[in-house]
Design an enzyme around this catalytic site. Structure first.
Site, PDB file in Angstrom:
ATOM      1  N   SER A  40      91.976  68.680 152.966  1.00 25.58           N
ATOM      2  CA  SER A  40      91.883  69.285 151.641  1.00 25.58           C
ATOM      3  C   SER A  40      92.639  70.612 151.648  1.00 25.58           C
ATOM      4  CB  SER A  40      90.414  69.518 151.284  1.00 25.58           C
ATOM      5  OG  SER A  40      90.361  70.431 150.208  1.00 25.58           O
ATOM      6  N   HIS A  84      94.571  65.727 150.255  1.00 25.08           N
ATOM      7  CA  HIS A  84      93.485  65.841 149.274  1.00 25.08           C
ATOM      8  C   HIS A  84      93.681  67.122 148.465  1.00 25.08           C
ATOM      9  CE1 HIS A  84      89.418  64.992 147.760  1.00 25.08           C
ATOM     10  NE2 HIS A  84      89.185  66.295 147.844  1.00 25.08           N
ATOM     11  N   ASP A 101      92.252  69.460 145.480  1.00 19.48           N
ATOM     12  CA  ASP A 101      91.056  69.784 144.700  1.00 19.48           C
ATOM     13  C   ASP A 101      91.429  70.544 143.439  1.00 19.48           C
ATOM     14  OD1 ASP A 101      88.874  68.733 146.237  1.00 19.48           O
ATOM     15  OD2 ASP A 101      89.376  70.225 147.762  1.00 19.48           O
ATOM     16  N   MET A 146      90.032  72.248 140.097  1.00 14.12           N
ATOM     17  CA  MET A 146      88.780  72.780 139.521  1.00 14.12           C
ATOM     18  C   MET A 146      89.088  73.590 138.265  1.00 14.12           C
ATOM     19  SD  MET A 146      86.859  74.021 142.966  1.00 14.12           S
ATOM     20  CE  MET A 146      86.938  73.075 144.499  1.00 14.12           C
ATOM     21  N   HIS A 177      91.590  65.092 143.321  1.00 14.82           N
ATOM     22  CA  HIS A 177      90.156  65.109 143.031  1.00 14.82           C
ATOM     23  C   HIS A 177      89.916  66.041 141.846  1.00 14.82           C
ATOM     24  CE1 HIS A 177      85.910  66.285 144.759  1.00 14.82           C
ATOM     25  NE2 HIS A 177      85.819  65.664 143.605  1.00 14.82           N
ATOM     26  N   MET A 237      87.813  67.926 139.520  1.00 18.15           N
ATOM     27  CA  MET A 237      86.476  68.479 139.246  1.00 18.15           C
ATOM     28  C   MET A 237      86.589  69.256 137.944  1.00 18.15           C
ATOM     29  SD  MET A 237      85.707  69.506 143.155  1.00 18.15           S
ATOM     30  CE  MET A 237      87.444  69.393 143.530  1.00 18.15           C
ATOM     31  N   MET A 262      80.273  63.071 147.312  1.00 18.95           N
ATOM     32  CA  MET A 262      80.224  64.496 147.660  1.00 18.95           C
ATOM     33  C   MET A 262      79.019  64.773 148.560  1.00 18.95           C
ATOM     34  SD  MET A 262      82.832  65.867 146.204  1.00 18.95           S
ATOM     35  CE  MET A 262      82.455  67.510 146.797  1.00 18.95           C
ATOM     36  N   GLY A 294      84.022  75.157 152.747  1.00 21.54           N
ATOM     37  CA  GLY A 294      83.251  75.900 153.734  1.00 21.54           C
ATOM     38  C   GLY A 294      81.741  75.788 153.614  1.00 21.54           C
ATOM     39  N   ASP A 300      83.318  63.877 151.122  1.00 20.22           N
ATOM     40  CA  ASP A 300      83.943  65.178 150.877  1.00 20.22           C
ATOM     41  C   ASP A 300      82.890  66.289 150.913  1.00 20.22           C
ATOM     42  OD1 ASP A 300      85.641  67.192 150.081  1.00 20.22           O
ATOM     43  OD2 ASP A 300      86.018  66.388 148.069  1.00 20.22           O
TER      44      ASP A 300
HETATM   45  C1  DX5 Z   1      84.659  70.888 147.360  1.00 22.25           C
HETATM   46  C2  DX5 Z   1      85.963  70.149 147.471  1.00 22.25           C
HETATM   47  C3  DX5 Z   1      86.249  69.755 148.865  1.00 22.25           C
HETATM   48  C4  DX5 Z   1      86.469  70.909 149.781  1.00 22.25           C
HETATM   49  C5  DX5 Z   1      85.982  70.549 151.139  1.00 22.25           C
HETATM   50  O1  DX5 Z   1      84.329  71.070 146.038  1.00 22.25           O
HETATM   51  O2  DX5 Z   1      85.951  68.986 146.700  1.00 22.25           O
HETATM   52  O3  DX5 Z   1      87.328  68.844 148.958  1.00 22.25           O
HETATM   53  O4  DX5 Z   1      87.816  71.296 149.867  1.00 22.25           O
HETATM   54  O5  DX5 Z   1      85.981  71.688 151.918  1.00 22.25           O
HETATM   55  P1  DX5 Z   1      85.207  71.743 153.288  1.00 22.25           P
HETATM   56  O6  DX5 Z   1      85.751  70.652 154.139  1.00 22.25           O
HETATM   57  O7  DX5 Z   1      85.508  73.108 153.778  1.00 22.25           O
HETATM   58  O8  DX5 Z   1      83.744  71.527 152.990  1.00 22.25           O
HETATM   59 ZN    ZN Z   2      87.582  67.435 147.097  1.00 21.94          ZN
END
Ligand code: DX5
Ligand code: ZN
Length: 297
Positions: A89, A114, A116, A118, A147, A149, A218, A226, A256
């Site tokens: 990611s 990947h 993300d 948001m 992804h 969100m 998720m 993190g 994820d």
């Molecule tokens: C969280 C994201 C994840 C995130 C994972 O909302 O969808 O893809 O980047 O990060 P780690 O692996 O650090 O939990």
């Molecule tokens: Zn993600």
């Protein structure tokens, strides 16, 4: 774990059932170790991963690995013959040099990128949009696993498709017409994915499973990298795996959030085929070695 001929290179042998026939002249194109006795047993393909690039060699069974290779290489036979894919990611990448960060993923052994997205509404964070996806697309040939969100994802599908997404995953909690939206993604020539938050039961996504290429489960509340893996989601991974197997569906189950060497193994054992991970991979001392380890789950 190490290549016979080039001992400093990590090598992994992964077995996967395949139907193509085996050529008795096949050999490991890296070590040039010839392969003999290919007449018995079901065909297996053996991918030898050398610093991230798959070099095909074929053997008729695990037992037929040349002994010197079998002795020096660590190999596993995945009983279910599922291949594990790793999707770093880029939320945890260095955003000031994102193109370079994306470029190095393929050669290090990543399977997908990947991304993300948001919106500050569905989740309390804002990351990247279609413009950035388009800008980094040229840095890698790997599939982009986008992804979303975001609320009302249906309004942005075309833009992400044009930007170069391969998989487009929406959240079941963020969208009114889930079935229609998944179909639009498919009609755009992209691969539809559906995600669900830790507190959302599998029953919410079950009606859409027949038209999905990817279910993204998720294991943290979405919004930030993190965070810690939520172990209470593991039964849901098993439930999804059972549904996929019982119905003979051809799709990936991605996990994820909080994935590392320990939790990734738990997820794979529960039935995951794709591991999305940010902080543990980008924070690793040697990302290639870390991903190589995960391929053995
Ligand atoms: C969280 C994201 C994840 C995130 C994972 O909302 O969808 O893809 O980047 O990060 P780690 O692996 O650090 O939990
Ligand atoms: Zn993600």
């Amino acid at each position: 774990m190490w290549c016979l001929r080039y001992p400093s290179l990590p090598v992994i042998v992964v077995l996967e059932k395949r139907s193509f026939s085996i050529d008795s002249k096949d050999e490991c194109s890296f070590c040039n170790i010839g392969i003999s006795d290919l007449s018995k047993g079901p065909p297996y393909a053996v991918g030898i991963l050398v610093l991230g690039s798959i070099i095909d060699a074929t053997f008729s069974s695990v037992e037929d690995l040349p002994s010197e290779m079998a002795e020096s290489l660590f190999y596993r036979r995945n009983d279910s013959h599922r291949m594990i894919k790793i999707a770093p990611s880029i939320l945890s990448a260095d955003f000031s040099r994102l193109g370079e960060e994306v470029r190095r993923l393929g050669p290090m052994g990543a399977d997908w990128v990947h991304v993300d997205v948001m919106d500050g509404n569905f989740v309390p964070n804002i990351t990247i949009g279609p413009g950035v996806v388009k800008a980094i697309r040229q840095y890698s040939d790997l599939p982009f696993d986008v992804h979303l969100m975001i609320l009302r994802p249906e309004e942005y599908l075309e833009r992400f498709a044009e930007a170069g997404a391969d998989f487009i995953t929406i959240h079941v909690e963020a969208c009114q017409g889930v079935g229609e939206t998944l179909q639009i993604i498919r009609d755009l020539g992209k691969r539809p994915g559906l995600s669900l938050n830790p507190s959302t039961p599998f029953s919410e996504v079950a009606p859409f499973m027949d038209n999905l290429d990817l279910l993204l489960i998720m294991t943290v509340n979405p919004g930030f990298g993190g965070q810690s893996f939520m172990h209470e989601v593991v039964p849901k991974i098993r439930e999804a795996r059972e549904h996929v197997d019982e119905n003979g569906l051809d799709m990936e189950i991605a996990i994820d959030g909080g994935i590392n060497a320990e939790t990734g193994k738990i997820a794979v054992e529960a039935g995951a085929t794709v591991l999305d991970a940010g902080s543990s991979l980008f924070g690793a001392e040697d990302m290639a070695a870390e991903m190589a380890k995960w391929k053995l789950f």
